[in-house]
Design a protein around this motif. Structure first.
Motif, PDB file in Angstrom:
ATOM      1  N   VAL A  26      88.564  38.249   5.834  1.00  0.00           N
ATOM      2  CA  VAL A  26      89.948  38.572   6.188  1.00  0.00           C
ATOM      3  C   VAL A  26      90.865  37.377   5.916  1.00  0.00           C
ATOM      4  O   VAL A  26      92.012  37.547   5.472  1.00  0.00           O
ATOM      5  N   PHE A  27      90.374  36.165   6.123  1.00  0.00           N
ATOM      6  CA  PHE A  27      91.184  34.978   5.825  1.00  0.00           C
ATOM      7  C   PHE A  27      91.322  34.781   4.320  1.00  0.00           C
ATOM      8  O   PHE A  27      92.408  34.444   3.824  1.00  0.00           O
ATOM      9  N   LEU A  28      90.229  35.009   3.582  1.00  0.00           N
ATOM     10  CA  LEU A  28      90.288  34.852   2.121  1.00  0.00           C
ATOM     11  C   LEU A  28      91.226  35.870   1.486  1.00  0.00           C
ATOM     12  O   LEU A  28      92.018  35.534   0.597  1.00  0.00           O
ATOM     13  N   VAL A  29      91.144  37.114   1.926  1.00  0.00           N
ATOM     14  CA  VAL A  29      91.980  38.174   1.354  1.00  0.00           C
ATOM     15  C   VAL A  29      93.460  37.911   1.642  1.00  0.00           C
ATOM     16  O   VAL A  29      94.310  38.024   0.749  1.00  0.00           O
ATOM     17  N   LEU A  30      93.779  37.547   2.874  1.00  0.00           N
ATOM     18  CA  LEU A  30      95.177  37.334   3.238  1.00  0.00           C
ATOM     19  C   LEU A  30      95.750  36.063   2.591  1.00  0.00           C
ATOM     20  O   LEU A  30      96.954  35.948   2.414  1.00  0.00           O
ATOM     21  N   LYS A  31      94.873  35.131   2.206  1.00  0.00           N
ATOM     22  CA  LYS A  31      95.324  33.937   1.480  1.00  0.00           C
ATOM     23  C   LYS A  31      95.409  34.192  -0.026  1.00  0.00           C
ATOM     24  O   LYS A  31      95.687  33.273  -0.795  1.00  0.00           O
ATOM     25  N   ARG A  32      95.163  35.448  -0.438  1.00  0.00           N
ATOM     26  CA  ARG A  32      95.118  35.822  -1.867  1.00  0.00           C
ATOM     27  C   ARG A  32      94.044  35.003  -2.605  1.00  0.00           C
ATOM     28  O   ARG A  32      94.234  34.588  -3.745  1.00  0.00           O
ATOM     29  N   TYR A  33      92.923  34.800  -1.923  1.00  0.00           N
ATOM     30  CA  TYR A  33      91.867  33.958  -2.461  1.00  0.00           C
ATOM     31  C   TYR A  33      90.525  34.679  -2.444  1.00  0.00           C
ATOM     32  O   TYR A  33      89.471  34.032  -2.361  1.00  0.00           O
ATOM     33  N   SER A  34      90.572  36.002  -2.540  1.00  0.00           N
ATOM     34  CA  SER A  34      89.349  36.789  -2.400  1.00  0.00           C
ATOM     35  C   SER A  34      88.344  36.520  -3.522  1.00  0.00           C
ATOM     36  O   SER A  34      87.134  36.675  -3.331  1.00  0.00           O
ATOM     37  N   MET A  35      88.830  36.113  -4.704  1.00  0.00           N
ATOM     38  CA  MET A  35      87.916  35.836  -5.811  1.00  0.00           C
ATOM     39  C   MET A  35      87.087  34.573  -5.573  1.00  0.00           C
ATOM     40  O   MET A  35      86.134  34.311  -6.301  1.00  0.00           O
ATOM     41  N   SER A 135      74.598  31.534  10.915  1.00  0.00           N
ATOM     42  CA  SER A 135      75.576  32.522  11.396  1.00  0.00           C
ATOM     43  C   SER A 135      76.199  32.079  12.715  1.00  0.00           C
ATOM     44  O   SER A 135      77.422  32.166  12.901  1.00  0.00           O
ATOM     45  N   ILE A 136      75.378  31.606  13.653  1.00  0.00           N
ATOM     46  CA  ILE A 136      75.892  31.166  14.957  1.00  0.00           C
ATOM     47  C   ILE A 136      76.841  29.986  14.789  1.00  0.00           C
ATOM     48  O   ILE A 136      77.939  29.958  15.362  1.00  0.00           O
ATOM     49  N   ILE A 137      76.435  28.999  13.967  1.00  0.00           N
ATOM     50  CA  ILE A 137      77.292  27.842  13.725  1.00  0.00           C
ATOM     51  C   ILE A 137      78.612  28.265  13.088  1.00  0.00           C
ATOM     52  O   ILE A 137      79.694  27.811  13.480  1.00  0.00           O
ATOM     53  N   SER A 138      78.533  29.182  12.117  1.00  0.00           N
ATOM     54  CA  SER A 138      79.732  29.636  11.407  1.00  0.00           C
ATOM     55  C   SER A 138      80.681  30.384  12.330  1.00  0.00           C
ATOM     56  O   SER A 138      81.900  30.143  12.326  1.00  0.00           O
ATOM     57  N   ILE A 139      80.143  31.296  13.139  1.00  0.00           N
ATOM     58  CA  ILE A 139      80.987  32.100  14.033  1.00  0.00           C
ATOM     59  C   ILE A 139      81.650  31.223  15.092  1.00  0.00           C
ATOM     60  O   ILE A 139      82.854  31.359  15.376  1.00  0.00           O
ATOM     61  N   ILE A 140      80.885  30.290  15.672  1.00  0.00           N
ATOM     62  CA  ILE A 140      81.457  29.387  16.680  1.00  0.00           C
ATOM     63  C   ILE A 140      82.569  28.536  16.058  1.00  0.00           C
ATOM     64  O   ILE A 140      83.642  28.349  16.650  1.00  0.00           O
ATOM     65  N   THR A 141      82.328  28.028  14.863  1.00  0.00           N
ATOM     66  CA  THR A 141      83.336  27.198  14.183  1.00  0.00           C
ATOM     67  C   THR A 141      84.588  28.004  13.864  1.00  0.00           C
ATOM     68  O   THR A 141      85.716  27.527  14.056  1.00  0.00           O
ATOM     69  N   LEU A 142      84.391  29.236  13.370  1.00  0.00           N
ATOM     70  CA  LEU A 142      85.537  30.094  13.051  1.00  0.00           C
ATOM     71  C   LEU A 142      86.371  30.401  14.293  1.00  0.00           C
ATOM     72  O   LEU A 142      87.605  30.375  14.255  1.00  0.00           O
ATOM     73  N   LEU A 143      85.702  30.684  15.396  1.00  0.00           N
ATOM     74  CA  LEU A 143      86.421  30.992  16.636  1.00  0.00           C
ATOM     75  C   LEU A 143      87.175  29.768  17.151  1.00  0.00           C
ATOM     76  O   LEU A 143      88.305  29.892  17.651  1.00  0.00           O
ATOM     77  N   SER A 144      86.575  28.595  17.025  1.00  0.00           N
ATOM     78  CA  SER A 144      87.233  27.374  17.511  1.00  0.00           C
ATOM     79  C   SER A 144      88.439  26.990  16.654  1.00  0.00           C
ATOM     80  O   SER A 144      89.384  26.360  17.141  1.00  0.00           O
ATOM     81  N   TYR A 171      88.550  22.280   4.092  1.00  0.00           N
ATOM     82  CA  TYR A 171      87.206  21.818   3.728  1.00  0.00           C
ATOM     83  C   TYR A 171      86.150  22.464   4.630  1.00  0.00           C
ATOM     84  O   TYR A 171      85.092  22.896   4.161  1.00  0.00           O
ATOM     85  N   VAL A 172      86.431  22.537   5.921  1.00  0.00           N
ATOM     86  CA  VAL A 172      85.499  23.170   6.864  1.00  0.00           C
ATOM     87  C   VAL A 172      85.331  24.647   6.535  1.00  0.00           C
ATOM     88  O   VAL A 172      84.212  25.185   6.542  1.00  0.00           O
ATOM     89  N   PHE A 173      86.437  25.296   6.218  1.00  0.00           N
ATOM     90  CA  PHE A 173      86.382  26.713   5.878  1.00  0.00           C
ATOM     91  C   PHE A 173      85.574  26.943   4.600  1.00  0.00           C
ATOM     92  O   PHE A 173      84.830  27.917   4.486  1.00  0.00           O
ATOM     93  N   ALA A 174      85.700  26.035   3.644  1.00  0.00           N
ATOM     94  CA  ALA A 174      84.909  26.144   2.414  1.00  0.00           C
ATOM     95  C   ALA A 174      83.421  26.061   2.725  1.00  0.00           C
ATOM     96  O   ALA A 174      82.599  26.781   2.126  1.00  0.00           O
ATOM     97  N   LEU A 175      83.048  25.200   3.670  1.00  0.00           N
ATOM     98  CA  LEU A 175      81.653  25.113   4.098  1.00  0.00           C
ATOM     99  C   LEU A 175      81.192  26.410   4.750  1.00  0.00           C
ATOM    100  O   LEU A 175      80.061  26.869   4.551  1.00  0.00           O
ATOM    101  N   LEU A 176      82.080  27.025   5.517  1.00  0.00           N
ATOM    102  CA  LEU A 176      81.751  28.290   6.180  1.00  0.00           C
ATOM    103  C   LEU A 176      81.547  29.411   5.161  1.00  0.00           C
ATOM    104  O   LEU A 176      80.668  30.264   5.335  1.00  0.00           O
ATOM    105  N   VAL A 177      82.358  29.418   4.119  1.00  0.00           N
ATOM    106  CA  VAL A 177      82.171  30.421   3.061  1.00  0.00           C
ATOM    107  C   VAL A 177      80.809  30.222   2.405  1.00  0.00           C
ATOM    108  O   VAL A 177      80.088  31.184   2.134  1.00  0.00           O
TER     109      VAL A 177
END
Length: 265
Positions: A26-35, A135-144, A171-177
């Motif tokens: 949802v963040f990638l799509v809304l940033k027009r960065y889905s590719m 998955s747990i690390i990613s979800i916790i990071t995204l929520l924070s 940079y953190v978000f790129a790691l999450l992707v």
């Protein structure tokens, strides 16, 4: 069907993926960065190739390599500020080149098809533990980072002015992707992974709801797409990646058709 151990593993992995992918998507799509999802999925191909050829865990190698590519994408944005699609093309070409070069040597110790197309038979307990931790690390990071990511998504320049550490969060978000891509390798497969980043979000956007509701509906549609695709793949004995991709498209078409019908009524 779910009395089999491999189907139980596949089901748990699918639930994790169905939650994680739409949240990132949802963040990638809304940033027009889905590719970026497509680029990172091809980056995971190189990571898998490195793991198979040199005898390391392919999922962990995929995570480290996609994370490195994600960081590279953010780094290159400073050099191609007006041409973001060029950055994706550069990273994609580099990754595919590495993957093809390594696999064509014939030194891969396993069948790469399960990583390309997905497989419900090859999800091991070790893979499941790695998926769960990532998955747990990613979800916790995204929520924070939720509020900061939301601000950056809609107005990155204003976020910078307001004191948000945009570069660090990107940079953190790129790691999450990268983590999201790597946990889904066994089920979705490299070739159709990007569909699960964009299509559940595309489906939920048709409902014209607010951001939080769009996020919730994206997770719901992602869950429907993956579970239905998994069940269908079991009964027709094919790779789950293809059936999940087709299911996600059919669900999108159904929602669009239903929306058109309601507008006429």
């Amino acid at each position: 069907m779910f009395e089999y151990g491999f189907m139980q593993n596949a089901l748990i992995a699918s639930v994790l993926i169905s939650i994680l992918f739409p949240i990132v998507g949802v963040f990638l799509v809304l940033k027009r960065y889905s590719m970026m999802g497509d680029t990172m999925s091809h980056a995971s191909f190189a990571g898998v190739a490195i793991g198979l050829v040199f005898g390391y865990n392919p999922i962990l190698c995929a995570f480290f390599f996609t994370a490195l590519c994600g960081l590279s994408i953010e780094f290159l944005r400073d050099f191609y500020k007006k041409y973001a699609e060029l950055i994706l093309a550069i990273v994609l070409t580099f990754s595919v080149g590495i993957g093809i070069t390594l696999l064509s040597t014939g030194k891969a110790g396993a069948n790469v098809n399960s990583y390309l197309f997905g497989s419900i038979l090859t999800v091991t307990k070790t893979d499941l533990y790695i998926m769960l931790v990532l998955s747990i690390i990613s979800i916790i990071t995204l929520l924070s980072l939720y509020n900061q990511l939301l601000y950056i998504t809609f107005d990155e320049e204003s976020a910078k002015v307001s004191g948000v550490k945009v570069k660090v969060i990107n940079y953190v978000f790129a790691l999450l992707v990268g983590a999201t891509i790597s946990v889904s390798l066994r089920i979705l497969g490299i070739l159709v992974m990007s569909s699960m980043i964009a299509l559940p979000v595309a489906t939920s956007l048709q409902l014209n709801k607010g951001f939080k509701q769009t996020l919730i509906y994206s997770i719901m549609f992602g869950f429907i797409d993956i579970i239905l695709g998994l069940v269908i793949s079991y009964y027709i004995n094919c790779a789950p990646g293809g059936t999940i991709a087709l299911t996600s498209v059919f669900v999108l078409v159904i929602i669009i058709g239903f929306k058109k019908l309601l507008s006429k009524v």
